[in-house]
Motif scaffolding. Structure first.
Motif, PDB file in Angstrom:
ATOM      1  N   VAL A  51       0.884  -1.228   0.060  1.00 13.26           N
ATOM      2  CA  VAL A  51       0.054  -0.031   0.174  1.00 13.26           C
ATOM      3  C   VAL A  51       0.991   1.312  -0.087  1.00 13.26           C
ATOM      4  CG1 VAL A  51      -1.690   1.133   1.528  1.00 13.26           C
ATOM      5  CG2 VAL A  51      -1.766  -1.100   1.126  1.00 13.26           C
ATOM      6  N   THR A  52       1.990   1.272   0.727  1.00 13.63           N
ATOM      7  CA  THR A  52       2.882   2.496   0.823  1.00 13.63           C
ATOM      8  C   THR A  52       3.372   2.654  -0.461  1.00 13.63           C
ATOM      9  OG1 THR A  52       3.314   2.079   2.951  1.00 13.63           O
ATOM     10  CG2 THR A  52       4.760   3.304   2.034  1.00 13.63           C
ATOM     11  N   ARG A  53       3.950   1.716  -1.289  1.00  8.13           N
ATOM     12  CA  ARG A  53       4.436   1.681  -2.718  1.00  8.13           C
ATOM     13  C   ARG A  53       3.362   2.142  -3.462  1.00  8.13           C
ATOM     14  NH1 ARG A  53       4.041  -1.583  -6.820  1.00  8.13           N
ATOM     15  NH2 ARG A  53       3.382  -3.453  -5.293  1.00  8.13           N
ATOM     16  N   LEU A  54       2.379   1.547  -3.371  1.00 10.77           N
ATOM     17  CA  LEU A  54       1.127   2.121  -4.377  1.00 10.77           C
ATOM     18  C   LEU A  54       0.686   3.490  -4.426  1.00 10.77           C
ATOM     19  CD1 LEU A  54      -0.900  -1.122  -4.349  1.00 10.77           C
ATOM     20  CD2 LEU A  54       0.260  -0.494  -6.388  1.00 10.77           C
ATOM     21  N   LEU A  55       0.735   4.003  -3.030  1.00 11.38           N
ATOM     22  CA  LEU A  55       0.016   5.341  -2.976  1.00 11.38           C
ATOM     23  C   LEU A  55       1.060   6.340  -3.126  1.00 11.38           C
ATOM     24  CD1 LEU A  55      -2.407   4.850   0.130  1.00 11.38           C
ATOM     25  CD2 LEU A  55      -2.758   4.934  -2.273  1.00 11.38           C
ATOM     26  N   ALA A  56       2.336   6.063  -3.280  1.00 14.53           N
ATOM     27  CA  ALA A  56       3.690   6.837  -3.598  1.00 14.53           C
ATOM     28  C   ALA A  56       3.511   6.963  -5.014  1.00 14.53           C
ATOM     29  CB  ALA A  56       4.775   6.188  -3.398  1.00 14.53           C
ATOM     30  N   ASP A  57       2.626   6.510  -5.742  1.00 15.08           N
ATOM     31  CA  ASP A  57       2.279   7.026  -7.197  1.00 15.08           C
ATOM     32  C   ASP A  57       1.569   8.292  -7.325  1.00 15.08           C
ATOM     33  OD1 ASP A  57       1.564   7.513  -9.921  1.00 15.08           O
ATOM     34  OD2 ASP A  57       0.953   5.353 -10.058  1.00 15.08           O
ATOM     35  N   PRO A  58       1.876   9.504  -7.621  1.00 13.54           N
ATOM     36  CA  PRO A  58       0.924  10.710  -7.745  1.00 13.54           C
ATOM     37  C   PRO A  58      -0.082  10.400  -8.443  1.00 13.54           C
ATOM     38  CG  PRO A  58       3.525  11.133  -8.521  1.00 13.54           C
ATOM     39  CD  PRO A  58       3.415   9.527  -8.427  1.00 13.54           C
ATOM     40  N   ALA A  59      -0.353   9.612  -9.250  1.00 12.47           N
ATOM     41  CA  ALA A  59      -1.571   9.317 -10.051  1.00 12.47           C
ATOM     42  C   ALA A  59      -2.778   8.735  -8.638  1.00 12.47           C
ATOM     43  CB  ALA A  59      -1.439   8.252 -11.072  1.00 12.47           C
ATOM     44  N   ARG A  60      -2.070   8.459  -7.935  1.00  8.77           N
ATOM     45  CA  ARG A  60      -3.232   8.055  -6.757  1.00  8.77           C
ATOM     46  C   ARG A  60      -3.277   9.002  -5.716  1.00  8.77           C
ATOM     47  NH1 ARG A  60      -0.890   2.416  -8.124  1.00  8.77           N
ATOM     48  NH2 ARG A  60      -2.524   1.331  -9.025  1.00  8.77           N
ATOM     49  N   ALA A  61      -2.744  10.147  -5.764  1.00  6.97           N
ATOM     50  CA  ALA A  61      -2.931  11.153  -4.697  1.00  6.97           C
ATOM     51  C   ALA A  61      -4.250  11.190  -4.195  1.00  6.97           C
ATOM     52  CB  ALA A  61      -2.403  12.445  -5.009  1.00  6.97           C
ATOM     53  N   GLY A  62      -4.473  11.148  -3.015  1.00  5.11           N
ATOM     54  CA  GLY A  62      -5.841  11.345  -2.298  1.00  5.11           C
ATOM     55  C   GLY A  62      -6.720  10.013  -2.573  1.00  5.11           C
ATOM     56  N   ALA A  63      -6.362   8.934  -3.142  1.00  6.80           N
ATOM     57  CA  ALA A  63      -6.943   7.820  -3.557  1.00  6.80           C
ATOM     58  C   ALA A  63      -7.703   7.473  -2.299  1.00  6.80           C
ATOM     59  CB  ALA A  63      -6.428   6.748  -4.230  1.00  6.80           C
ATOM     60  N   ALA A  64      -9.126   6.929  -2.575  1.00 12.12           N
ATOM     61  CA  ALA A  64      -9.874   6.141  -1.443  1.00 12.12           C
ATOM     62  C   ALA A  64      -9.308   4.972  -1.392  1.00 12.12           C
ATOM     63  CB  ALA A  64     -11.301   6.401  -1.726  1.00 12.12           C
ATOM     64  N   VAL A  65      -9.029   4.037  -0.359  1.00 13.72           N
ATOM     65  CA  VAL A  65      -8.651   2.951  -0.147  1.00 13.72           C
ATOM     66  C   VAL A  65      -9.595   1.968   0.599  1.00 13.72           C
ATOM     67  CG1 VAL A  65      -6.663   1.688   0.924  1.00 13.72           C
ATOM     68  CG2 VAL A  65      -6.256   3.796  -0.154  1.00 13.72           C
ATOM     69  N   LEU A  66     -10.005   0.820   0.249  1.00 10.09           N
ATOM     70  CA  LEU A  66     -11.016  -0.088   0.843  1.00 10.09           C
ATOM     71  C   LEU A  66     -10.184  -1.491   0.861  1.00 10.09           C
ATOM     72  CD1 LEU A  66     -14.697  -0.063   0.436  1.00 10.09           C
ATOM     73  CD2 LEU A  66     -13.238  -2.366   0.513  1.00 10.09           C
ATOM     74  N   ALA A  67     -10.097  -1.757   2.158  1.00  7.71           N
ATOM     75  CA  ALA A  67      -9.396  -3.210   2.167  1.00  7.71           C
ATOM     76  C   ALA A  67     -10.500  -4.145   2.431  1.00  7.71           C
ATOM     77  CB  ALA A  67      -8.865  -3.171   3.788  1.00  7.71           C
ATOM     78  N   THR A  68     -10.413  -5.208   1.702  1.00  5.47           N
ATOM     79  CA  THR A  68     -11.379  -6.433   1.626  1.00  5.47           C
ATOM     80  C   THR A  68     -10.805  -7.712   1.596  1.00  5.47           C
ATOM     81  OG1 THR A  68     -13.579  -6.981   0.515  1.00  5.47           O
ATOM     82  CG2 THR A  68     -11.775  -6.437  -0.843  1.00  5.47           C
ATOM     83  N   GLY A  69     -11.608  -8.807   1.454  1.00  4.71           N
ATOM     84  CA  GLY A  69     -11.341 -10.166   1.574  1.00  4.71           C
ATOM     85  C   GLY A  69     -11.839 -10.835   2.591  1.00  4.71           C
ATOM     86  N   PHE A  70     -11.427 -12.158   3.203  1.00  2.53           N
ATOM     87  CA  PHE A  70     -11.964 -12.992   4.363  1.00  2.53           C
ATOM     88  C   PHE A  70     -11.535 -12.531   5.597  1.00  2.53           C
ATOM     89  CE2 PHE A  70     -11.653 -15.902   0.450  1.00  2.53           C
ATOM     90  CZ  PHE A  70     -13.059 -15.751   0.051  1.00  2.53           C
ATOM     91  N   CYS A  71     -12.340 -12.941   6.748  1.00  2.00           N
ATOM     92  CA  CYS A  71     -11.925 -12.623   8.143  1.00  2.00           C
ATOM     93  C   CYS A  71     -12.359 -13.667   8.830  1.00  2.00           C
ATOM     94  CB  CYS A  71     -12.491 -11.200   8.534  1.00  2.00           C
ATOM     95  SG  CYS A  71     -14.160 -11.173   8.593  1.00  2.00           S
ATOM     96  N   ALA A  72     -11.916 -13.857  10.300  1.00  2.31           N
ATOM     97  CA  ALA A  72     -12.299 -14.638  11.008  1.00  2.31           C
ATOM     98  C   ALA A  72     -13.454 -13.879  12.162  1.00  2.31           C
ATOM     99  CB  ALA A  72     -11.407 -15.239  12.055  1.00  2.31           C
ATOM    100  N   GLY A  73     -14.499 -14.337  11.965  1.00  2.00           N
ATOM    101  CA  GLY A  73     -15.669 -13.809  12.930  1.00  2.00           C
ATOM    102  C   GLY A  73     -15.226 -14.054  14.315  1.00  2.00           C
TER     103      GLY A  73
END
Length: 213
Positions: A51-73
């Protein structure tokens, strides 16, 4: 006449190949703006690096981020295929409040009628949580645990101010641990639910792009 600024993109992050497959083969129509689906790799350190690497891209400045996938209840009565919308994510490194929780719940209920949606804190772990560990985490107030959401959102807000959220699908729960015989059905149910969630994410993102009154 000045050109309108490009809308901030949406970054949807998951960790596992099976999660990425579910999202990649789901309904991708109706996006409210540019988005990208990325696989960070498993565990908090991999999520932080990615995530740190991806958001260092100026094209993603201010990008909203949503984490998803599976979890343990963590809470009794949870079942595979239930949805968890985080009000906040937390781990030993910090707590991050989530944006637009009510809207996400509303959209998930709409597109997945009959599915239970839980809201509350989602905690992070650096390992797969089993058995007695659940009760200890539940006592902290958390309703679900996974290895990447907290690290993903904390890395996102450290990279700059932005809206963040986390939506997870329960793949195992106190009475339905994935290691037990017969829980493959629960995994299939969770996979199918994860395939269906993208329209809710796009509506969440679209709401962020609307002008504030």
């Amino acid at each position: 006449m000045s050109a309108q600024p490009a809308p901030a993109p949406l970054l949807i992050a998951c960790a596992l190949g099976i999660e990425h497959l579910a999202l990649r083969t789901g309904d991708r129509g109706g996006a409210g703006g540019p988005f990208s689906l990325v696989r960070t790799g498993m565990g908090p350190k991999a999520a932080e690096r990615s995530v740190t690497r991806l958001l260092a891209d100026p094209a993603r400045a201010g990008a909203a981020v949503l984490a998803t996938g599976f979890c343990a209840g963590l809470a009794p009565g949870m079942h595979p295929g239930d949805l968890v919308v985080a009000e906040e994510t937390r781990d030993p490194h910090g707590t991050v409040p989530c944006a637009g929780t009510d809207l996400l719940v509303k959209e998930l209920v709409r597109i997945l009628p009959g599915r239970t949606v839980h809201t509350g804190p989602v905690t992070g772990s650096d390992h797969v949580v089993r058995g007695h560990e659940r009760s200890g985490l539940l006592a902290t107030g958390a309703i679900a645990v996974d290895m990447e959401s907290a690290a993903t959102l904390l890395s996102a807000v450290r990279a700059g101010e932005r809206p963040v959220a986390a939506v997870r699908v329960v793949v195992d729960a106190p009475e339905h641990e994935l290691v037990r015989i017969g829980t493959v059905r629960g995994g299939i149910s969770a996979f199918r639910v994860l395939r269906a969630v993208l329209p809710a994410f796009f509506e969440w993102h679209r709401s962020l792009l609307l002008p504030r009154r």
